[in-house]
Structures are given as C-alpha cells and as structure tokens.
Write a protein that holds these residues in place. Structure first.
Motif, PDB file in Angstrom:
ATOM      1  N   ASP A 153      -9.424  -5.067  -8.252  1.00 42.87           N
ATOM      2  CA  ASP A 153      -8.211  -5.637  -7.813  1.00 42.87           C
ATOM      3  C   ASP A 153      -7.774  -6.460  -9.064  1.00 42.87           C
ATOM      4  O   ASP A 153      -6.306  -6.623  -9.252  1.00 42.87           O
ATOM      5  CB  ASP A 153      -8.532  -6.832  -6.747  1.00 42.87           C
ATOM      6  CG  ASP A 153      -8.677  -6.270  -5.372  1.00 42.87           C
ATOM      7  OD1 ASP A 153      -8.092  -4.830  -5.166  1.00 42.87           O
ATOM      8  OD2 ASP A 153      -9.118  -6.851  -4.375  1.00 42.87           O
TER       9      ASP A 153
ATOM     10  N   ALA B 155       2.202  -8.193  -8.820  1.00 46.36           N
ATOM     11  CA  ALA B 155       3.048  -7.468  -8.024  1.00 46.36           C
ATOM     12  C   ALA B 155       2.397  -6.300  -7.163  1.00 46.36           C
ATOM     13  O   ALA B 155       2.347  -6.364  -5.952  1.00 46.36           O
ATOM     14  CB  ALA B 155       4.116  -6.959  -8.496  1.00 46.36           C
ATOM     15  N   GLN B 156       1.383  -5.500  -7.858  1.00 46.51           N
ATOM     16  CA  GLN B 156       0.407  -4.544  -7.232  1.00 46.51           C
ATOM     17  C   GLN B 156      -0.290  -4.860  -6.350  1.00 46.51           C
ATOM     18  O   GLN B 156      -0.602  -4.645  -5.386  1.00 46.51           O
ATOM     19  CB  GLN B 156       0.041  -3.728  -8.288  1.00 46.51           C
ATOM     20  CG  GLN B 156       0.963  -2.820  -9.163  1.00 46.51           C
ATOM     21  CD  GLN B 156       0.308  -1.976 -10.347  1.00 46.51           C
ATOM     22  OE1 GLN B 156      -0.708  -2.471 -11.129  1.00 46.51           O
ATOM     23  NE2 GLN B 156       0.571  -0.649 -10.491  1.00 46.51           N
ATOM     24  N   ARG B 157      -1.175  -6.210  -6.931  1.00 47.11           N
ATOM     25  CA  ARG B 157      -2.169  -6.924  -6.224  1.00 47.11           C
ATOM     26  C   ARG B 157      -1.538  -7.387  -4.700  1.00 47.11           C
ATOM     27  O   ARG B 157      -1.914  -7.130  -3.734  1.00 47.11           O
ATOM     28  CB  ARG B 157      -2.956  -7.956  -6.828  1.00 47.11           C
ATOM     29  CG  ARG B 157      -3.978  -8.488  -6.138  1.00 47.11           C
ATOM     30  CD  ARG B 157      -4.792  -9.487  -7.096  1.00 47.11           C
ATOM     31  NE  ARG B 157      -4.893  -9.129  -8.254  1.00 47.11           N
ATOM     32  CZ  ARG B 157      -4.632  -9.839  -9.331  1.00 47.11           C
ATOM     33  NH1 ARG B 157      -4.145 -11.042  -9.189  1.00 47.11           N
ATOM     34  NH2 ARG B 157      -4.783  -9.323 -10.502  1.00 47.11           N
ATOM     35  N   THR B 158      -0.365  -8.035  -4.887  1.00 41.22           N
ATOM     36  CA  THR B 158       0.226  -8.507  -3.508  1.00 41.22           C
ATOM     37  C   THR B 158       0.533  -7.332  -2.692  1.00 41.22           C
ATOM     38  O   THR B 158       0.418  -7.538  -1.550  1.00 41.22           O
ATOM     39  CB  THR B 158       1.522  -9.518  -3.990  1.00 41.22           C
ATOM     40  OG1 THR B 158       1.078 -10.450  -4.948  1.00 41.22           O
ATOM     41  CG2 THR B 158       2.218 -10.020  -2.813  1.00 41.22           C
ATOM     42  N   GLU B 159       1.351  -6.299  -3.149  1.00 40.98           N
ATOM     43  CA  GLU B 159       1.531  -5.261  -2.331  1.00 40.98           C
ATOM     44  C   GLU B 159       0.617  -4.519  -1.716  1.00 40.98           C
ATOM     45  O   GLU B 159       0.409  -4.374  -0.514  1.00 40.98           O
ATOM     46  CB  GLU B 159       2.421  -3.972  -3.376  1.00 40.98           C
ATOM     47  CG  GLU B 159       2.832  -2.903  -2.390  1.00 40.98           C
ATOM     48  CD  GLU B 159       3.445  -1.831  -3.310  1.00 40.98           C
ATOM     49  OE1 GLU B 159       3.955  -0.897  -2.625  1.00 40.98           O
ATOM     50  OE2 GLU B 159       3.646  -2.180  -4.280  1.00 40.98           O
ATOM     51  N   ALA B 160      -0.813  -4.470  -2.435  1.00 42.21           N
ATOM     52  CA  ALA B 160      -1.916  -3.777  -1.868  1.00 42.21           C
ATOM     53  C   ALA B 160      -2.581  -4.734  -0.690  1.00 42.21           C
ATOM     54  O   ALA B 160      -2.960  -4.168   0.188  1.00 42.21           O
ATOM     55  CB  ALA B 160      -2.990  -3.787  -3.015  1.00 42.21           C
ATOM     56  N   GLU B 161      -2.589  -6.039  -0.947  1.00 39.41           N
ATOM     57  CA  GLU B 161      -2.959  -6.914   0.039  1.00 39.41           C
ATOM     58  C   GLU B 161      -1.914  -6.843   1.157  1.00 39.41           C
ATOM     59  O   GLU B 161      -2.794  -6.935   2.337  1.00 39.41           O
ATOM     60  CB  GLU B 161      -3.026  -8.221  -0.585  1.00 39.41           C
ATOM     61  CG  GLU B 161      -4.197  -8.659  -1.518  1.00 39.41           C
ATOM     62  CD  GLU B 161      -3.964  -9.924  -2.167  1.00 39.41           C
ATOM     63  OE1 GLU B 161      -3.192 -10.518  -1.918  1.00 39.41           O
ATOM     64  OE2 GLU B 161      -4.794 -10.147  -3.017  1.00 39.41           O
ATOM     65  N   ILE B 162      -0.766  -6.884   0.887  1.00 37.80           N
ATOM     66  CA  ILE B 162       0.079  -6.803   2.333  1.00 37.80           C
ATOM     67  C   ILE B 162       0.035  -5.427   3.003  1.00 37.80           C
ATOM     68  O   ILE B 162      -0.305  -5.471   4.213  1.00 37.80           O
ATOM     69  CB  ILE B 162       1.541  -6.941   1.861  1.00 37.80           C
ATOM     70  CG1 ILE B 162       1.906  -8.156   1.449  1.00 37.80           C
ATOM     71  CG2 ILE B 162       2.548  -6.322   2.930  1.00 37.80           C
ATOM     72  CD1 ILE B 162       3.350  -8.532   0.700  1.00 37.80           C
ATOM     73  N   LEU B 163      -0.122  -4.452   2.447  1.00 39.80           N
ATOM     74  CA  LEU B 163      -0.463  -2.994   3.132  1.00 39.80           C
ATOM     75  C   LEU B 163      -1.886  -3.235   3.834  1.00 39.80           C
ATOM     76  O   LEU B 163      -1.990  -2.597   5.029  1.00 39.80           O
ATOM     77  CB  LEU B 163      -0.413  -1.856   2.125  1.00 39.80           C
ATOM     78  CG  LEU B 163       1.254  -1.557   1.484  1.00 39.80           C
ATOM     79  CD1 LEU B 163       0.744  -0.348   0.567  1.00 39.80           C
ATOM     80  CD2 LEU B 163       1.869  -0.964   2.568  1.00 39.80           C
TER      81      LEU B 163
END
Length: 91
Positions: free
Chosen positions: A64, A70-78
């Motif tokens: 992580d 931004a990638q981390r936030t997207e991964a958490e949202i998904l």
C-alpha cells in the motif's frame, strides 16, 4: 527475430563480443544482487515474525505504501465497494 539459416559470416562479424559479454555480466551481477536483497528481505520478515508481527500484514502495508496517494485511495474505495457487495450477497 533472426533465423540461424539466414545468418551469414558477415552478420556474425557485426556482433561485438566484448560489448555482448559486458551486457551479460552486468545482468548476471544484478541477478546476484537481487538474490542477496531477497535474502535480506526474508531475514527482516523472519525477525519481525520472531517478535510477534504478522508478516502478511506487513507485506500488505508495504504494498500500500508503494502506491501514490490517488492509487491508494482508489484501491481502498474499490475494496470497500467489493466488500459491501459481498456482504449483501451473503444475506
């Protein structure tokens, strides 16, 4: 890709053996360094495990942290979205 039957003596003369050897030796050196680094990383995880830390969780955190925000936030949202969908599917 070159076919062995299509190569003639002049085309093999164009290959710089010293340069080719240099590329190969550099790659071999890096492969050895990679093995040593992998061993060092394994030692770190073994030490952490010996002190009671969960290695799988540590690896997930490292993965992580390698992501940009931004990638981390997207991964958490998904992940949250998928977990919610699975939760609804179980009921």
């Amino acid at each position: 890709m070159l076919d062995k039957t299509s190569m003639d003596a002049t085309s093999t003369d164009e290959v710089n053996g010293a340069e080719l050897l240099s590329f190969i030796e550099r790659a071999e050196r890096l492969h050895e360094e990679r093995k040593a680094i992998a061993s060092d990383i394994s030692d770190i995880f073994a030490e952490a495990k010996g002190r009671g830390y969960d290695v799988k969780t540590l690896k997930a955190i490292i993965k992580d942290r390698a992501l940009d925000p931004a990638q981390r936030t997207e991964a958490e949202i998904l992940k949250d979205l998928y977990e919610a969908a699975l939760s609804r599917a179980r009921t």
